[in-house]
Design a protein around this motif. Sequence first.
Motif, PDB file in Angstrom:
ATOM      1  N   TYR A  67       0.852  -1.180   0.000  1.00  0.00           N
ATOM      2  CA  TYR A  67       0.000   0.000   0.000  1.00  0.00           C
ATOM      3  C   TYR A  67       0.892   1.235   0.000  1.00  0.00           C
ATOM      4  O   TYR A  67       1.996   1.207   0.543  1.00  0.00           O
ATOM      5  CB  TYR A  67      -0.889   0.038   1.253  1.00  0.00           C
ATOM      6  N   SER A  68       0.393   2.309  -0.568  1.00  0.00           N
ATOM      7  CA  SER A  68       1.088   3.590  -0.538  1.00  0.00           C
ATOM      8  C   SER A  68       0.086   4.644  -0.071  1.00  0.00           C
ATOM      9  O   SER A  68      -0.987   4.792  -0.662  1.00  0.00           O
ATOM     10  CB  SER A  68       1.614   3.938  -1.929  1.00  0.00           C
ATOM     11  N   VAL A  69       0.453   5.361   1.008  1.00  0.00           N
ATOM     12  CA  VAL A  69      -0.418   6.389   1.569  1.00  0.00           C
ATOM     13  C   VAL A  69       0.429   7.622   1.844  1.00  0.00           C
ATOM     14  O   VAL A  69       1.414   7.544   2.584  1.00  0.00           O
ATOM     15  CB  VAL A  69      -1.097   5.910   2.878  1.00  0.00           C
ATOM     16  N   ASP A  70       0.049   8.736   1.258  1.00  0.00           N
ATOM     17  CA  ASP A  70       0.753  10.006   1.471  1.00  0.00           C
ATOM     18  C   ASP A  70       2.258   9.873   1.254  1.00  0.00           C
ATOM     19  O   ASP A  70       3.066  10.414   2.011  1.00  0.00           O
ATOM     20  CB  ASP A  70       0.473  10.556   2.872  1.00  0.00           C
ATOM     21  N   GLY A  71       2.657   9.137   0.234  1.00  0.00           N
ATOM     22  CA  GLY A  71       4.062   8.986  -0.103  1.00  0.00           C
ATOM     23  C   GLY A  71       4.826   7.987   0.752  1.00  0.00           C
ATOM     24  O   GLY A  71       6.034   7.834   0.589  1.00  0.00           O
ATOM     25  N   ILE A  72       4.155   7.316   1.662  1.00  0.00           N
ATOM     26  CA  ILE A  72       4.791   6.301   2.504  1.00  0.00           C
ATOM     27  C   ILE A  72       4.383   4.930   1.993  1.00  0.00           C
ATOM     28  O   ILE A  72       3.204   4.676   1.732  1.00  0.00           O
ATOM     29  CB  ILE A  72       4.377   6.461   3.983  1.00  0.00           C
ATOM     30  N   GLU A  73       5.366   4.066   1.823  1.00  0.00           N
ATOM     31  CA  GLU A  73       5.118   2.708   1.351  1.00  0.00           C
ATOM     32  C   GLU A  73       4.933   1.781   2.549  1.00  0.00           C
ATOM     33  O   GLU A  73       5.733   1.792   3.481  1.00  0.00           O
ATOM     34  CB  GLU A  73       6.282   2.212   0.496  1.00  0.00           C
ATOM     35  N   TYR A  74       3.858   0.987   2.491  1.00  0.00           N
ATOM     36  CA  TYR A  74       3.557   0.037   3.556  1.00  0.00           C
ATOM     37  C   TYR A  74       3.461  -1.370   2.987  1.00  0.00           C
ATOM     38  O   TYR A  74       3.143  -1.569   1.824  1.00  0.00           O
ATOM     39  CB  TYR A  74       2.213   0.374   4.213  1.00  0.00           C
ATOM     40  N   LEU A  75       3.707  -2.317   3.852  1.00  0.00           N
ATOM     41  CA  LEU A  75       3.589  -3.731   3.521  1.00  0.00           C
ATOM     42  C   LEU A  75       2.814  -4.418   4.631  1.00  0.00           C
ATOM     43  O   LEU A  75       3.132  -4.247   5.808  1.00  0.00           O
ATOM     44  CB  LEU A  75       4.988  -4.352   3.430  1.00  0.00           C
ATOM     45  N   VAL A  76       1.766  -5.134   4.260  1.00  0.00           N
ATOM     46  CA  VAL A  76       1.106  -6.025   5.215  1.00  0.00           C
ATOM     47  C   VAL A  76       1.574  -7.423   4.853  1.00  0.00           C
ATOM     48  O   VAL A  76       1.359  -7.899   3.738  1.00  0.00           O
ATOM     49  CB  VAL A  76      -0.433  -5.936   5.148  1.00  0.00           C
ATOM     50  N   GLN A  77       2.256  -8.061   5.791  1.00  0.00           N
ATOM     51  CA  GLN A  77       2.769  -9.405   5.571  1.00  0.00           C
ATOM     52  C   GLN A  77       1.873 -10.385   6.331  1.00  0.00           C
ATOM     53  O   GLN A  77       1.750 -10.300   7.550  1.00  0.00           O
ATOM     54  CB  GLN A  77       4.215  -9.485   6.051  1.00  0.00           C
ATOM     55  N   HIS A  78       1.228 -11.256   5.580  1.00  0.00           N
ATOM     56  CA  HIS A  78       0.316 -12.252   6.151  1.00  0.00           C
ATOM     57  C   HIS A  78       1.043 -13.586   6.232  1.00  0.00           C
ATOM     58  O   HIS A  78       1.460 -14.142   5.216  1.00  0.00           O
ATOM     59  CB  HIS A  78      -0.928 -12.375   5.267  1.00  0.00           C
ATOM     60  N   ASP A  79       1.218 -14.080   7.438  1.00  0.00           N
ATOM     61  CA  ASP A  79       1.802 -15.401   7.637  1.00  0.00           C
ATOM     62  C   ASP A  79       0.685 -16.413   7.438  1.00  0.00           C
ATOM     63  O   ASP A  79      -0.256 -16.479   8.237  1.00  0.00           O
ATOM     64  CB  ASP A  79       2.402 -15.513   9.042  1.00  0.00           C
ATOM     65  N   ILE A  80       0.782 -17.192   6.381  1.00  0.00           N
ATOM     66  CA  ILE A  80      -0.315 -18.094   6.023  1.00  0.00           C
ATOM     67  C   ILE A  80      -0.393 -19.325   6.922  1.00  0.00           C
ATOM     68  O   ILE A  80      -1.416 -20.013   6.940  1.00  0.00           O
ATOM     69  CB  ILE A  80      -0.237 -18.521   4.540  1.00  0.00           C
TER      70      ILE A  80
END
Length: 93
Positions: A67-80
């Motif tokens: 995801y990118s919000v207001d120029g900040i890059e985010y990652l949601v890491q889902h452990d399956i």
Amino acid sequence: MIANGNYMQKEIAYCGESELEAMDYLPVRGNMDEIFDHLLRIASDNPHLENEWGEYHKSVYQDNYYYSVDGIEYLVQHDIVTDTCVLYELKEK
């Protein structure tokens, strides 16, 4: 391209399987936008939860959602395996 060795990551929020289940966010894949919003609220309400920057890494047991919000890059890491989700802030090395 986001790949191991090219980016740094900093954990800023965490959500376990029981919390995801209580909020009716399972299965994760179908609720990722809601999970991201939830984790972002946790991070903004609890800046003390942030960890240090570390090397970006992904294992075969994780699904990554960017995801990118207001120029900040985010990652949601889902452990399956454990059905847990961790929110990371990303930056290039």
